[in-house]
Design an enzyme around this catalytic site. Structure first.
Site, PDB file in Angstrom:
ATOM      1  N   LYS A 180       0.844  -1.205   0.000  1.00  0.00           N
ATOM      2  CA  LYS A 180       0.000   0.000   0.000  1.00  0.00           C
ATOM      3  C   LYS A 180       0.877   1.252   0.000  1.00  0.00           C
ATOM      4  O   LYS A 180       2.067   1.161   0.285  1.00  0.00           O
ATOM      5  CB  LYS A 180      -0.937  -0.019   1.217  1.00  0.00           C
ATOM      6  CG  LYS A 180      -0.213   0.018   2.568  1.00  0.00           C
ATOM      7  CD  LYS A 180      -1.177  -0.180   3.719  1.00  0.00           C
ATOM      8  CE  LYS A 180      -0.462  -0.060   5.051  1.00  0.00           C
ATOM      9  NZ  LYS A 180      -1.344  -0.363   6.185  1.00  0.00           N
ATOM     10  N   HIS A 193      -7.562  10.288   5.721  1.00  0.00           N
ATOM     11  CA  HIS A 193      -8.610  10.015   6.707  1.00  0.00           C
ATOM     12  C   HIS A 193      -9.530  11.228   6.866  1.00  0.00           C
ATOM     13  O   HIS A 193     -10.677  11.088   7.272  1.00  0.00           O
ATOM     14  CB  HIS A 193      -8.007   9.680   8.069  1.00  0.00           C
ATOM     15  CG  HIS A 193      -7.283   8.372   8.113  1.00  0.00           C
ATOM     16  ND1 HIS A 193      -5.967   8.248   7.761  1.00  0.00           N
ATOM     17  CD2 HIS A 193      -7.686   7.135   8.462  1.00  0.00           C
ATOM     18  CE1 HIS A 193      -5.582   6.999   7.892  1.00  0.00           C
ATOM     19  NE2 HIS A 193      -6.605   6.296   8.317  1.00  0.00           N
ATOM     20  N   ASP A 265      -8.385   1.051   0.467  1.00  0.00           N
ATOM     21  CA  ASP A 265      -8.190   1.568   1.816  1.00  0.00           C
ATOM     22  C   ASP A 265      -9.589   1.742   2.425  1.00  0.00           C
ATOM     23  O   ASP A 265     -10.604   1.565   1.743  1.00  0.00           O
ATOM     24  CB  ASP A 265      -7.430   2.899   1.761  1.00  0.00           C
ATOM     25  CG  ASP A 265      -6.635   3.175   3.037  1.00  0.00           C
ATOM     26  OD1 ASP A 265      -6.886   2.511   4.055  1.00  0.00           O
ATOM     27  OD2 ASP A 265      -5.755   4.057   3.002  1.00  0.00           O
TER      28      ASP A 265
END
Length: 511
Positions: A180, A193, A265
């Site tokens: 990732k 986020h 994700d």
């Protein structure tokens, strides 16, 4: 509430519904699988994601994974266990392994391979067979708020060779690696986020820098790749990587030749959730080429599973999502589950639950060995004399990185208390001045512990005040080591894992 779409699906035995469940990787709350989760696993849910909230002890974790497999033998049990700052296995104590930056600083691929193998062995021993790691991001922006020490470094070649070593070590232990965050989250100054990051560089730079570790990971046989919620206009000006057919299908599948599992994700992250919504985003992701939808870090109940299942089914029935694309995604999930199941049958790992206890299994010291090798110690102007009595640890704590979380302890205080009994630790923020630390310290030597001091002006100002008043202060940097070394002794650990704290405390105490 599961939303108005949950009535669309009634027959949970049909192929379409099972495929929709198969591509989901949800989380849950608690240290035992809830009844709803077991029901959905029996109906076709093929993956479950674990977080710190799900883990109390090695024995409990082993029992949890065994209960899931009693419902379905080939269920994938995934975890976000990078080692270093991002740990779920040791969320309450700090990790027994330094993170990627420490390993990249040592730059010994054999050490990285050994660390990843030991970490994978511990996971496999507890029944975990899919790890959302390693981070292959090239941390080219030192102000990156979310990658930092999670990266092996800023050099693409270094990041590439250690990404390969990590994958080889992890997968040799029977645990599938997930490289990732494709196509690279290192050159961002926004945390995905919280919002949508954007990387404005030309295609040549992306190919030479961001994509280099992913090409190496694919050649090394990484079983999975995780997409990033980032916008790269040079590749797709309209959609972030997770939702982009150009990036997932065109670049990752066709150009780079990746045949393994593409997982997103966390879809509850604001880069997707606040822009597209989780249901819409999940449909677009699968249509773009993603095979598995990661959700559950913040949303962890049956309602979200049903909402996503029904959104995928509805998209197929409306013609928005080709049924063949959903079937292909589900087949890739099952193929990975088959690989991990064959490795469990072959005895990868050790006896369940036995290997996570520090010091109870062969090789458990490898993490501390790596942490010690990663230290970079810069002496001050005068020779350093270790303290002969207790010290005062001043821990300057920035706002927690969401990927790391604030439940995992860090620092050197606990270890210095062990080596120098009577040592005490105070935690200080932007609102506290040097006089507060000096008052608490009294006559004791001060050990100032910082994290990414180069990113926080208030932290640098606090150090200015301390060093002006007490030049014998020791400075321990446990984040990205970018600020100039200062103090009577400057120790850069390149990470805040528990073993990094142990290694630094040994130097401070002259042990």
């Amino acid at each position: 509430m599961t939303g108005p779409m949950t009535t669309l699906v009634r027959d949970t035995s049909d192929t379409l519904t099972r495929d929709a469940l198969t591509v989901l990787q949800p989380g849950f709350v608690g240290t035992t699988p809830p009844d709803w989760l077991l029901r959905r696993v029996a109906e076709g849910l093929s993956s479950v994601g674990l977080f710190g909230r799900n883990i109390a002890t090695p024995e409990q974790l082993t029992a949890l994974t065994a209960r899931l497999r009693a419902e379905r033998e080939d269920v994938l049990v995934a975890i976000d266990e990078e080692g270093g700052d991002v740990t779920r296995l040791e969320v309450r104590t700090g990790s027994s392994f330094p993170g990627n930056l420490a390993l990249g600083t040592v730059d010994d691929p054999e050490l990285t391979r050994a660390v990843a193998h030991e970490l994978g062995r511990r996971l496999a021993a507890c029944g975990v067979d899919f790890n959302w790691a390693p981070s292959a991001d090239v941390n080219s922006d030192p102000d990156n708020p979310v990658i930092g020490v999670r990266s092996f470094g800023a050099d693409p070649e270094l990041a590439s060779r250690h990404t390969v070593a990590y994958i080889e070590g992890m997968q040799a232990a029977g645990v599938a690696a997930c490289t990732k965050h494709f196509p690279g989250h290192g050159d961002t100054n926004v945390d995905s986020h919280l919002a949508m990051p954007r990387i404005d560089v030309d295609p040549d730079t992306l190919h030479a820098r961001e994509l280099a570790p992913f090409r190496a990971a694919i050649a090394a046989g990484s079983k999975s790749v995780m997409s990033a919620h980032i916008l790269l206009p040079a590749l797709d000006p309209d959609r972030p990587a997770t939702l982009s057919p150009r990036i997932l299908t065109g670049l990752l599948r066709r150009e780079l030749g990746f045949e393994g599992l593409i997982v997103t994700d966390g879809m509850e992250m604001q880069a997707i959730a606040s822009t597209y919504g989780i249901e819409r985003g999940s449909v677009l992701a699968v249509a773009a080429g993603a095979d598995a939808i990661c959700v559950g870090g913040g949303l962890a109940d049956e309602g979200i599973v049903l909402r996503l299942r029904d959104a995928l089914v509805a998209a197929v029935r409306s013609g928005e999502l080709p049924e063949e694309r959903l079937a292909d995604a589900a087949a890739r999930v099952r193929a990975l589950a088959s690989w991990t199941r064959s490795h469990r049958a072959g005895g990868a790992g050790t006896e369940p639950g036995a290997a996570v206890q520090e010091g109870t299994a062969p090789g458990t010291g490898i993490g501390l060995v790596a942490a010690r090798r990663a230290l970079r110690v810069t002496p001050g102007r005068t020779p350093y004399a270790p303290p002969t009595g207790p010290v005062h640890v001043a821990s300057y704590a920035p706002e927690a990185n969401i990927a790391v979380g604030d439940e995992t302890p860090w620092g050197v205080g606990v270890e210095l208390e062990r080596l120098l009994p009577g040592t005490r630790t105070g935690t200080y923020g932007a609102e506290t001045g040097a006089e507060d630390v000096l008052r608490a310290a009294g006559e004791r030597r001060i050990v100032a512990v910082v994290r990414d001091a180069h990113r926080h002006a208030w932290m640098r100002e606090a150090l200015d005040g301390l060093l002006a008043a007490r030049p014998d202060t020791v400075v321990v940097e446990m984040g990205l080591n970018q600020a100039p070394p200062r103090g009577a002794l400057h120790i850069a650990t390149h990470g805040a894992a528990r073993v990094c704290g142990i290694a630094a405390a040994e130097v401070v105490a002259g042990a």
